[in-house]
Design a protein around this motif. Structure first.
Motif, PDB file in Angstrom:
ATOM      1  N   LEU A   1      -2.963  -8.600   4.337  1.00 28.58           N
ATOM      2  CA  LEU A   1      -2.426  -9.870   4.816  1.00 28.58           C
ATOM      3  C   LEU A   1      -2.853 -11.032   3.927  1.00 28.58           C
ATOM      4  CD1 LEU A   1      -2.890  -9.544   8.682  1.00 28.58           C
ATOM      5  CD2 LEU A   1      -0.862  -9.048   7.312  1.00 28.58           C
ATOM      6  N   ARG A   2      -4.085 -11.018   3.486  1.00 29.11           N
ATOM      7  CA  ARG A   2      -4.626 -12.124   2.697  1.00 29.11           C
ATOM      8  C   ARG A   2      -4.020 -12.198   1.293  1.00 29.11           C
ATOM      9  NH1 ARG A   2      -7.499 -15.937   4.582  1.00 29.11           N
ATOM     10  NH2 ARG A   2      -9.181 -14.697   5.409  1.00 29.11           N
ATOM     11  N   ASN A   3      -3.738 -11.038   0.705  1.00 29.67           N
ATOM     12  CA  ASN A   3      -3.366 -11.011  -0.708  1.00 29.67           C
ATOM     13  C   ASN A   3      -1.875 -10.912  -1.009  1.00 29.67           C
ATOM     14  OD1 ASN A   3      -6.082 -11.195  -1.573  1.00 29.67           O
ATOM     15  ND2 ASN A   3      -6.351  -9.017  -1.170  1.00 29.67           N
ATOM     16  N   TYR A   4      -1.056 -10.706   0.018  1.00 24.82           N
ATOM     17  CA  TYR A   4       0.377 -10.563  -0.225  1.00 24.82           C
ATOM     18  C   TYR A   4       1.170 -11.511   0.669  1.00 24.82           C
ATOM     19  CZ  TYR A   4      -0.990  -6.351  -2.686  1.00 24.82           C
ATOM     20  OH  TYR A   4      -1.576  -5.474  -3.546  1.00 24.82           O
ATOM     21  N   ALA A   5       2.015 -12.313   0.065  1.00 24.22           N
ATOM     22  CA  ALA A   5       2.882 -13.213   0.839  1.00 24.22           C
ATOM     23  C   ALA A   5       4.075 -12.463   1.408  1.00 24.22           C
ATOM     24  CB  ALA A   5       3.349 -14.382  -0.028  1.00 24.22           C
ATOM     25  N   GLU A   6       4.451 -11.367   0.757  1.00 25.50           N
ATOM     26  CA  GLU A   6       5.551 -10.537   1.245  1.00 25.50           C
ATOM     27  C   GLU A   6       4.993  -9.154   1.547  1.00 25.50           C
ATOM     28  OE1 GLU A   6       8.872 -10.709  -1.424  1.00 25.50           O
ATOM     29  OE2 GLU A   6       8.995 -12.891  -1.234  1.00 25.50           O
ATOM     30  N   ILE A   7       5.161  -8.731   2.803  1.00 21.08           N
ATOM     31  CA  ILE A   7       4.620  -7.457   3.243  1.00 21.08           C
ATOM     32  C   ILE A   7       5.718  -6.638   3.925  1.00 21.08           C
ATOM     33  CG2 ILE A   7       2.287  -8.400   3.526  1.00 21.08           C
ATOM     34  CD1 ILE A   7       2.806  -8.384   6.594  1.00 21.08           C
ATOM     35  N   SER A   8       5.437  -5.373   4.140  1.00 21.63           N
ATOM     36  CA  SER A   8       6.327  -4.502   4.917  1.00 21.63           C
ATOM     37  C   SER A   8       5.569  -4.034   6.149  1.00 21.63           C
ATOM     38  CB  SER A   8       6.749  -3.286   4.093  1.00 21.63           C
ATOM     39  OG  SER A   8       7.551  -3.678   3.015  1.00 21.63           O
ATOM     40  N   TRP A   9       6.313  -3.801   7.229  1.00 19.59           N
ATOM     41  CA  TRP A   9       5.699  -3.342   8.475  1.00 19.59           C
ATOM     42  C   TRP A   9       6.598  -2.295   9.098  1.00 19.59           C
ATOM     43  CZ3 TRP A   9       1.078  -5.714   9.115  1.00 19.59           C
ATOM     44  CH2 TRP A   9       0.334  -5.342  10.241  1.00 19.59           C
ATOM     45  N   HIS A  10       6.014  -1.240   9.612  1.00 18.48           N
ATOM     46  CA  HIS A  10       6.795  -0.194  10.269  1.00 18.48           C
ATOM     47  C   HIS A  10       7.264  -0.657  11.641  1.00 18.48           C
ATOM     48  CE1 HIS A  10       4.410   2.301   7.379  1.00 18.48           C
ATOM     49  NE2 HIS A  10       5.654   2.586   7.086  1.00 18.48           N
ATOM     50  N   VAL A  11       8.429  -0.175  12.026  1.00 18.75           N
ATOM     51  CA  VAL A  11       9.013  -0.471  13.337  1.00 18.75           C
ATOM     52  C   VAL A  11       9.166   0.860  14.048  1.00 18.75           C
ATOM     53  CG1 VAL A  11      10.920  -1.520  14.591  1.00 18.75           C
ATOM     54  CG2 VAL A  11      10.221  -2.453  12.366  1.00 18.75           C
ATOM     55  N   ARG A  12       8.191   1.178  14.877  1.00 16.59           N
ATOM     56  CA  ARG A  12       8.144   2.499  15.509  1.00 16.59           C
ATOM     57  C   ARG A  12       8.957   2.586  16.799  1.00 16.59           C
ATOM     58  NH1 ARG A  12       3.964   5.528  13.138  1.00 16.59           N
ATOM     59  NH2 ARG A  12       2.644   4.271  11.799  1.00 16.59           N
ATOM     60  N   GLN A  13       9.247   1.462  17.428  1.00 19.37           N
ATOM     61  CA  GLN A  13      10.012   1.483  18.666  1.00 19.37           C
ATOM     62  C   GLN A  13      11.503   1.350  18.345  1.00 19.37           C
ATOM     63  OE1 GLN A  13       6.981  -0.366  18.501  1.00 19.37           O
ATOM     64  NE2 GLN A  13       6.152   1.455  19.467  1.00 19.37           N
TER      65      GLN A  13
END
Length: 170
Positions: free
Chosen positions: A37-49
């Motif tokens: 979170l601290r080092n990347y302005a663009e991230i990916s996140w899983h959507v499990r639902q």
């Protein structure tokens, strides 16, 4: 009358029901959670639902919730961002290092642009302990039963979180 009511509804991309999301992660499962979170302005996140995956659209707001993991008192809302993509299945190449257990190949993910990261109370994160004391947020699903990855926040919860988030900015 219609003009006043219409102007109070959030409207983007032809949608009037712009939800706010809360995506949860655990330092136990994501050893580099804070660094990610601290080092990347663009991230990916899983959507499990599956239901969440069907309701997520670009420009929806999202808050990131960190579970306490092995560090009591560190859980809570630690970042805010905007969803950049719909949920879709894509290769996780180059991002595998931050997740200790990879989801199956059919689990979709979204891209998020973070605009505010606050990993400590001194920086203005909203701790789980603080939310348990709040008359509106104490009963949020993620506070009472943190077993999912993605939560749709109610309009009342979103308004209260936004108010507290703004007030806690350091």
């Amino acid at each position: 009358m219609w003009t006043i009511a219409y102007s109070t509804i959030r409207h983007r991309h032809g949608r009037y029901d712009m939800p706010t999301w809360l995506f949860q992660g655990s330092p136990k499962d994501f050893p580099a959670f804070n660094d990610y979170l601290r080092n990347y302005a663009e991230i990916s996140w899983h959507v499990r639902q599956k239901r969440a995956a069907e309701e997520i659209y670009p420009d929806d707001e999202v808050y990131i919730w960190r579970l306490e993991g092995n560090r009591p008192g560190t859980g809570g809302i630690v970042a805010h961002g905007i969803l950049m993509t719909e949920a879709r299945v894509i290769p996780d190449e180059g991002k595998k290092w931050w997740v200790s257990r990879q989801p199956g190949p059919t689990v979709p993910s979204v891209d998020i642009t973070l605009d505010d990261v606050r990993l400590t109370p001194e920086e203005g994160c909203l701790t789980r302990a603080d939310l348990l004391q709040d008359a509106v947020l104490w009963n949020m699903h993620v506070v009472q039963s943190p077993h999912l990855t993605n939560y749709k926040v109610t309009p009342e919860e979103e308004e209260r979180i936004a108010t507290l988030w703004r007030a806690a900015k350091r």
